[in-house]
Design a protein around this motif. Structure first.
Motif, mmCIF file in Angstrom:
data_model
loop_
_atom_site.group_PDB
_atom_site.id
_atom_site.type_symbol
_atom_site.label_atom_id
_atom_site.label_comp_id
_atom_site.label_asym_id
_atom_site.label_seq_id
_atom_site.Cartn_x
_atom_site.Cartn_y
_atom_site.Cartn_z
ATOM 1 N N CYS A 143 0.862 -1.179 0.000
ATOM 2 C CA CYS A 143 0.000 0.000 0.000
ATOM 3 C C CYS A 143 0.900 1.232 0.000
ATOM 4 C CB CYS A 143 -0.886 -0.028 1.248
ATOM 5 S SG CYS A 143 -1.790 1.468 1.563
ATOM 6 N N ILE A 144 0.718 2.138 -0.955
ATOM 7 C CA ILE A 144 1.552 3.336 -1.031
ATOM 8 C C ILE A 144 0.670 4.580 -1.132
ATOM 9 C CG2 ILE A 144 3.556 2.201 -2.052
ATOM 10 C CD1 ILE A 144 2.648 3.180 -4.759
ATOM 11 N N ASP A 145 1.205 5.688 -0.699
ATOM 12 C CA ASP A 145 0.479 6.950 -0.708
ATOM 13 C C ASP A 145 0.368 7.487 -2.133
ATOM 14 O OD1 ASP A 145 0.492 10.156 -0.426
ATOM 15 O OD2 ASP A 145 -0.416 9.261 1.375
ATOM 16 N N GLU A 146 -0.731 8.158 -2.414
ATOM 17 C CA GLU A 146 -0.980 8.676 -3.763
ATOM 18 C C GLU A 146 0.038 9.737 -4.183
ATOM 19 O OE1 GLU A 146 -4.729 10.740 -4.008
ATOM 20 O OE2 GLU A 146 -4.560 11.469 -1.949
ATOM 21 N N HIS A 147 0.765 10.321 -3.229
ATOM 22 C CA HIS A 147 1.734 11.369 -3.554
ATOM 23 C C HIS A 147 3.135 10.813 -3.823
ATOM 24 C CE1 HIS A 147 -1.311 14.273 -2.630
ATOM 25 N NE2 HIS A 147 -1.415 13.863 -1.368
ATOM 26 N N PHE A 148 3.302 9.488 -3.740
ATOM 27 C CA PHE A 148 4.599 8.871 -4.049
ATOM 28 C C PHE A 148 4.916 9.047 -5.534
ATOM 29 C CE2 PHE A 148 5.819 5.464 -0.723
ATOM 30 C CZ PHE A 148 5.535 6.339 0.312
ATOM 31 N N THR A 149 6.211 9.140 -5.820
ATOM 32 C CA THR A 149 6.644 9.035 -7.216
ATOM 33 C C THR A 149 6.839 7.556 -7.540
ATOM 34 O OG1 THR A 149 8.990 9.145 -6.662
ATOM 35 C CG2 THR A 149 7.846 11.246 -7.063
ATOM 36 N N VAL A 150 6.995 7.256 -8.818
ATOM 37 C CA VAL A 150 7.221 5.867 -9.231
ATOM 38 C C VAL A 150 8.525 5.346 -8.625
ATOM 39 C CG1 VAL A 150 7.688 4.357 -11.210
ATOM 40 C CG2 VAL A 150 5.857 6.061 -11.339
ATOM 41 N N THR A 174 -5.119 7.206 0.186
ATOM 42 C CA THR A 174 -4.980 8.577 0.693
ATOM 43 C C THR A 174 -4.322 8.515 2.077
ATOM 44 O OG1 THR A 174 -7.174 8.474 1.684
ATOM 45 C CG2 THR A 174 -7.026 9.314 -0.563
ATOM 46 N N GLY A 175 -4.171 9.654 2.690
ATOM 47 C CA GLY A 175 -3.543 9.711 4.004
ATOM 48 C C GLY A 175 -4.304 8.939 5.066
ATOM 49 N N ASP A 176 -5.624 8.833 4.936
ATOM 50 C CA ASP A 176 -6.413 8.081 5.921
ATOM 51 C C ASP A 176 -6.714 6.649 5.442
ATOM 52 O OD1 ASP A 176 -8.066 8.780 3.868
ATOM 53 O OD2 ASP A 176 -9.697 9.559 5.128
ATOM 54 N N ASN A 177 -5.899 6.163 4.494
ATOM 55 C CA ASN A 177 -5.929 4.771 4.035
ATOM 56 C C ASN A 177 -7.140 4.414 3.168
ATOM 57 O OD1 ASN A 177 -4.206 2.471 4.085
ATOM 58 N ND2 ASN A 177 -5.733 1.377 5.313
ATOM 59 N N ARG A 178 -7.782 5.410 2.585
ATOM 60 C CA ARG A 178 -8.902 5.118 1.673
ATOM 61 C C ARG A 178 -8.338 4.717 0.303
ATOM 62 N NH1 ARG A 178 -13.714 7.019 3.920
ATOM 63 N NH2 ARG A 178 -13.368 8.462 5.670
ATOM 64 N N LEU A 179 -8.891 3.665 -0.255
ATOM 65 C CA LEU A 179 -8.418 3.150 -1.541
ATOM 66 C C LEU A 179 -8.861 4.073 -2.679
ATOM 67 C CD1 LEU A 179 -7.071 0.760 -3.068
ATOM 68 C CD2 LEU A 179 -9.354 -0.284 -3.207
ATOM 69 N N VAL A 180 -7.877 4.535 -3.482
ATOM 70 C CA VAL A 180 -8.208 5.442 -4.584
ATOM 71 C C VAL A 180 -7.723 4.917 -5.939
ATOM 72 C CG1 VAL A 180 -8.307 7.532 -3.186
ATOM 73 C CG2 VAL A 180 -6.105 6.790 -4.143
ATOM 74 N N GLY A 181 -6.894 3.899 -5.937
ATOM 75 C CA GLY A 181 -6.404 3.393 -7.219
ATOM 76 C C GLY A 181 -5.535 2.168 -7.060
ATOM 77 N N VAL A 182 -5.127 1.611 -8.198
ATOM 78 C CA VAL A 182 -4.248 0.445 -8.209
ATOM 79 C C VAL A 182 -3.239 0.624 -9.332
ATOM 80 C CG1 VAL A 182 -5.795 -0.847 -9.749
ATOM 81 C CG2 VAL A 182 -4.165 -2.085 -8.300
ATOM 82 N N LEU A 183 -2.022 0.154 -9.102
ATOM 83 C CA LEU A 183 -0.945 0.288 -10.085
ATOM 84 C C LEU A 183 -0.233 -1.057 -10.195
ATOM 85 C CD1 LEU A 183 0.765 2.105 -11.958
ATOM 86 C CD2 LEU A 183 2.175 2.667 -9.953
ATOM 87 N N SER A 184 -0.227 -1.630 -11.386
ATOM 88 C CA SER A 184 0.456 -2.905 -11.571
ATOM 89 C C SER A 184 1.959 -2.681 -11.679
ATOM 90 C CB SER A 184 -0.057 -3.611 -12.829
ATOM 91 O OG SER A 184 0.361 -2.922 -13.989
ATOM 92 N N VAL A 185 2.710 -3.667 -11.264
ATOM 93 C CA VAL A 185 4.171 -3.568 -11.351
ATOM 94 C C VAL A 185 4.596 -3.436 -12.810
ATOM 95 C CG1 VAL A 185 6.327 -4.802 -10.896
ATOM 96 C CG2 VAL A 185 4.481 -4.862 -9.207
ATOM 97 N N ARG A 186 3.865 -4.085 -13.702
ATOM 98 C CA ARG A 186 4.183 -3.990 -15.135
ATOM 99 C C ARG A 186 4.077 -2.548 -15.624
ATOM 100 N NH1 ARG A 186 0.084 -7.006 -18.921
ATOM 101 N NH2 ARG A 186 -1.194 -5.328 -18.050
ATOM 102 N N ASP A 187 3.011 -1.850 -15.197
ATOM 103 C CA ASP A 187 2.845 -0.451 -15.615
ATOM 104 C C ASP A 187 3.900 0.455 -15.002
ATOM 105 O OD1 ASP A 187 0.664 -1.110 -17.158
ATOM 106 O OD2 ASP A 187 -0.811 -0.576 -15.622
#
Length: 453
Positions: A143-150, A174-187
């Motif tokens: 789980c990573i924060d939405e403000h992280f870079t790749v 988000t900061g309060d752990n709400r799910l906002v997206g998913v990113l595959s390792v391939r992408d």
């Protein structure tokens, strides 16, 4: 080693000869589930001895596949340091499953050798309703924060990879752990290091609630070809994931349960040989008692048509054919509807369309069976036209009734939050016995008695 039975025989032969070095090497080369089944067949002391030969990183993979009885015996044989080391290698969801099968004294000892932080997580998993998404999820995920870079996401992945059950996807919160997206390792590999994960992530995420039924979870894996599925709480905060191997286990478990119910046997998670004679008897007896009572009712119905037997004795010989045809047609139709309900191809709102379709199917089948039956009765056996017509018309009517009942009962059960599979076995066949008798002799009275009178 491709033949499973040959593998088991070879392992047993090496053990009996005390060729421990070749045995240890061969065990390390096998699939965990094959080794687990080999250990399950060994006596208690022998299983414990062989288990200690296993490499440390492999022993836990094998342990989770063992029968609960074998797991319990091994736990009792391990020292506290050995038990603690083994627990460190097991995933939280697997540990919860193990504890769920163990007696209280063994659970107490396992938890005593589990770090406090993990005890809290496992206890939380055990509190979710049985067969819910929360009860089968794992808490090991990225789980990573939405403000992280790749680049920061890759760095986080490298630090976390040893603790994870799967690394197909990274879940963005988000900061309060709400799910906002998913990113595959391939992408991630095709994205620039300085790009924000919020800009390259997939915002449309398929997720389930902790209280969702596990069967619905399995359907989502099948529908969307998923490898992992995030689990969220009532406020859409990420609390875990379910992996595809768990989804496959659910599918097998649900299929086994449905087959048992369709055969009018109470389902059990134990293997056949592990179930005692009394448990087998207890799981089958209630249904057989119910069917016996239904049989008594059918006999009472049949006795109400004794005057028909007296006037047209030939009618009696065709009762088994009609009841068998009705029972088989009803069970056949119900099985199709139960499958469609399970795959969510139909629902309660489709009851009218489903009923109308099955009635037409019943009409087609009934016409075919009735015509074939009329030809052999009238032309080959040379029964009278009226008797041949009565029996054939009964087949047609029974076919329509059976398909209609087979369609509507599972849908009604699903609407009442009962398992539709119960309606697809002997229960519907028994109901059709009574219906077939009533149809048969009602038509006989209407057609034959009017002629005789």
């Amino acid at each position: 080693m491709t033949n499973y039975r040959e593998l088991q025989d070879l392992l047993l032969d090496l053990y009996k000869k005390s060729d421990l070095k070749p045995l240890q090497q061969l065990l390390a080369e096998q699939e965990p589930i094959d080794v687990a089944e080999f250990l399950d067949e060994l006596p208690e002391d022998d299983a414990s001895r062989v288990f200690r030969l296993l490499p440390k990183d492999l022993s836990m993979d094998i342990f989770v596949h063992l029968d609960a009885d074998t797991q319990e015996r091994l736990v009792c044989k391990l020292t506290d340091p050995q038990l603690s080391a083994m627990i460190d290698l097991v995933y939280n969801d697997d540990l919860a499953d193990i504890l769920d099968e163990m007696p209280a004294n063994v659970v107490k000892r396992i938890l005593a050798n589990t770090p406090a932080e993990r005890r809290y997580i496992v206890n939380r998993l055990l509190k979710y309703p049985e067969d819910s998404a929360g009860s089968i999820m794992t808490t090991e995920y990225i789980c990573i924060d939405e403000h992280f870079t790749v680049a920061e996401a890759f760095q986080h992945l490298r630090k976390s990879r040893q603790k994870l059950e799967t690394v197909y996807n990274l879940y963005i919160t988000t900061g309060d752990n709400r799910l906002v997206g998913v990113l595959s390792v391939r992408d991630m590999f095709s994205a620039k290091d300085e790009a924000l994960v919020s800009d390259v992530m997939e915002q449309s995420v398929v997720a389930v609630r902790t209280t969702d039924d596990q069967e619905e979870v399995a359907l989502l894996f099948d529908r969307y070809d998923l490898l992992a599925l995030p689990v969220v709480d009532s406020e859409y905060r990420l609390v875990g994931i379910i992996t595809v191997d768990d989804a496959m286990d659910i599918m097998a478990e649900e299929a086994s349960e449905d087959l048992s119910k369709m055969a009018a046997v109470s389902p059990s998670k134990k293997s056949y040989l592990d179930i005692s004679v009394w448990e087998h008897t207890k799981s089958r007896l209630p249904w057989l008692l119910l069917f016996m009572v239904c049989g008594i009712v059918n006999a009472r119905i049949l006795s109400g048509f004794e005057d028909a037997f007296t006037l047209v004795p030939a009618l009696v010989g065709f009762i088994p054919m009609l009841t068998d045809t009705g029972g088989n047609a009803g069970s056949q139709g119900a099985a199709v509807i139960v499958r469609s309900l399970a795959l969510q191809e139909i629902s309660y709102k489709d009851w009218a369309k489903t009923l109308w379709k099955e009635m037409r199917v019943g009409l087609g089948l009934g016409l075919t069976l009735g015509l074939v039956n009329f030809i052999q009765l009238f032309f080959l056996r040379q029964l009278s036209f009226s008797v041949s017509f009565t029996i054939s018309l009964s087949l047609l009517t029974v076919g329509i009734a059976a398909k209609s009942l087979g369609a509507i009962l599972p849908i009604l059960a699903d609407r009442l939050r009962l398992d539709p599979a119960v309606m697809a076995g002997p229960l519907i066949a028994t109901a059709m016995d009574a219906i077939s008798i009533v149809i048969y002799f009602s038509l006989a009275k209407a057609i034959l008695f009017s002629q005789l009178g």
